[in-house]
Write an enzyme that holds these catalytic residues in place. Structure first.
Site, PDB file in Angstrom:
ATOM      1  CB  THR A  55      47.553  30.552 -43.877  1.00  0.00           C
ATOM      2  OG1 THR A  55      46.438  31.488 -42.599  1.00  0.00           O
ATOM      3  CG2 THR A  55      48.125  28.671 -44.018  1.00  0.00           C
ATOM      4  CB  CYS A  56      47.258  36.235 -45.150  1.00  0.00           C
ATOM      5  SG  CYS A  56      45.524  35.459 -45.726  1.00  0.00           S
ATOM      6  CD  GLU A 123      41.989  29.097 -48.239  1.00  0.00           C
ATOM      7  OE1 GLU A 123      41.929  29.442 -48.956  1.00  0.00           O
ATOM      8  OE2 GLU A 123      41.913  29.022 -46.827  1.00  0.00           O
ATOM      9  N   PRO A 124      40.146  27.164 -51.443  1.00  0.00           N
ATOM     10  CG  PRO A 124      40.122  26.663 -53.573  1.00  0.00           C
ATOM     11  CD  PRO A 124      39.618  27.720 -51.953  1.00  0.00           C
ATOM     12  CD  GLN A 125      43.180  30.465 -52.701  1.00  0.00           C
ATOM     13  OE1 GLN A 125      42.773  29.653 -51.421  1.00  0.00           O
ATOM     14  NE2 GLN A 125      42.987  30.443 -54.105  1.00  0.00           N
ATOM     15  N   GLY A 200      53.259  34.199 -56.529  1.00  0.00           N
ATOM     16  CA  GLY A 200      53.398  33.586 -56.011  1.00  0.00           C
ATOM     17  C   GLY A 200      52.192  33.151 -56.028  1.00  0.00           C
ATOM     18  CD  GLU A 201      48.556  27.826 -54.770  1.00  0.00           C
ATOM     19  OE1 GLU A 201      48.086  27.283 -54.010  1.00  0.00           O
ATOM     20  OE2 GLU A 201      49.458  27.945 -53.136  1.00  0.00           O
TER      21      GLU A 201
END
Length: 443
Positions: A55-56, A123-125, A200-201
């Site tokens: 992820t980032c 955070e939900p991502q 993207g998302e």
């Protein structure tokens, strides 16, 4: 079975270092196959399991091996392989990495899934990104029973945390944080023109938050125009080609970019020309991509407000006492999940022993049945043969325990007697540990 988690995140490595180790979803399966090729070859049933979470905020390797010793053997090859992906030496990468094992690896996975280890609390991502990691490992053929259990239990724990605590209520996603930051730069967001780069998302989430503030104009640039048009139509935004971005950059007050590009797509020169065309009117830019979409040198320009994912942490502010109470509740749920997973691992570790015991018992049974059939075939008395069969099986089953009991002394003998009692006298109320046989007693 040994479970390991190793990697780097926003607390151990700066953005530019993390950017070297980003894996787009489509690269996960080949990357996992390449990683497993670095490890010593084992039989398929004993081959290590592996998954990559990228992820980032983090790049992590989750590994499951046959035992603790085998698991530790995989750590250095894994770090060297990861270092090679980022083009740095393994020793330098070690300064930014963490290695967790067993219960601590499980605890880390559960905290990540629950949003407790995120840059933005709750955070939900991250759940979607963890599911992407599972899909990649499954496609690569490196997702075994242990990692499957680890991730499924992570999702279950995360669901309970979100439904039973106020973690979600006190979280601000990257998308919401971006809008909050923009509102501090511009007096009225309804007068701004906003450009989103990517489809993207994350861009979808940011666009959703911005759309709620009704900006004057929204546009979306994407490499694939058709995909960009589909997303843009949802928000009443204009779709433009990514190739047209440099010529139109000056039209927008806010630019939010998050693509999977491995190289920056908005350079210093393009931004300088945009500022000149805007007659030095300020621009607000947010680079949510890892690696970066916007060249870092852009931040040095006057009238440019450039923020990265690391910068957004300062935007997130939550109520202290409520936040801590929610975290404490979440940690208690995670503790219970770790305990349950550890128990499952312990049970799974006993499987080879159980299989060996069943195999040994089958061998004894087959040998005694064969002997009994021979006796019956030559005409021996049936009752005598059955008696001999039962006695022989009983002696075989009892031999090991009785031998250990005879050979032990002192405290060891006391402990052995307790175990023998528990194994063979489960229905008895007698305690042989308290009434051990004397030197003259016959066992």
């Amino acid at each position: 079975m040994s479970v390991l988690a190793l990697g780097l995140n926003h607390t151990t490595a700066p953005l530019d270092v993390r950017g070297r180790f980003a894996f787009p979803p489509e690269q996960l399966p080949p990357a996992l196959r390449a990683l497993c090729a670095q490890w010593p070859q084992r039989q398929p049933r004993h081959a290590p399991e592996a998954a990559i979470l990228s992820t980032c905020n983090r790049t992590e390797l989750y590994v499951a091996a046959g035992n603790d010793h085998a698991g530790r053997e995989l750590v250095r090859p894994a770090i060297d392989w990861l270092a090679a992906q980022g083009g740095i030496e393994g020793g330098k990468l070690l300064a930014h990495t963490y290695v967790l094992e067993g219960r601590e690896a499980a605890r880390h996975a559960f905290r990540v899934a629950s949003g407790l280890d995120s840059m933005v609390l709750g955070e939900p991502q991250i759940l979607g990104q963890m599911k992407e990691a599972v899909r990649g490992a499954n496609e690569a053929g490196t997702l075994g029973t242990t990692l499957h259990q680890l991730f499924q239990r992570s999702f279950s724990v995360a669901k309970e945390v979100r439904s039973s605590t106020e973690i979600g209520a006190h979280s601000i996603s990257m998308a919401a944080a971006t809008v909050r930051l923009a509102s501090q730069i511009f007096e009225d967001l309804q007068q701004t023109k906003v450009l989103f780069v990517g489809a993207g998302e994350m861009i979808e989430l940011v666009a959703t938050h911005f759309a709620a503030r009704q900006p004057r104009q929204m546009a979306l640039a994407n490499r694939t125009l058709e995909r960009g048009e589909r997303l843009a139509s949802r928000f009443g935004a204009q779709a433009i080609r990514l190739a047209d971005l440099p010529a139109r950059l000056h039209e927008f007050d806010a630019v939010i970019s998050c693509t999977a590009s491995t190289l920056p797509i908005i350079g210093l020169g393009a931004v300088e020309r945009a500022l000149k065309a805007r007659r030095r009117r300020p621009m607000f830019m947010v680079d949510l991509a890892v690696p970066r979409d916007i060249e870092p040198e852009v931040a040095r320009l006057s009238d440019i407000y450039l923020y990265t994912v690391d910068d957004l942490t300062q935007v997130v502010q939550t109520a202290g006492e409520k936040r801590q109470a929610a975290v404490a509740q979440a940690e208690a749920i995670i503790d219970a999940g770790v305990q349950s997973f550890s128990h499952w691992l312990d049970q799974r570790a006993s499987v080879p022993l159980i299989q060996a015991l069943n195999s040994q018992a089958d061998e004894w049974r087959a040998a005694e049945l064969a002997r009994a059939r021979k006796l019956l075939a030559r005409g021996d008395d049936v009752d005598a043969v059955m008696e001999a069969l039962s006695r022989a099986l009983t002696q075989k089953m009892m031999h090991g325990a009785l031998a250990e009991l005879r050979a032990s002394e002192g405290e060891t003998r006391h402990a052995t007697a307790e175990w023998v009692s528990r194994l063979f006298l489960r229905q008895s109320t007698r305690n042989l540990a308290a009434d051990e046989p004397g030197p003259g007693d016959k066992l």
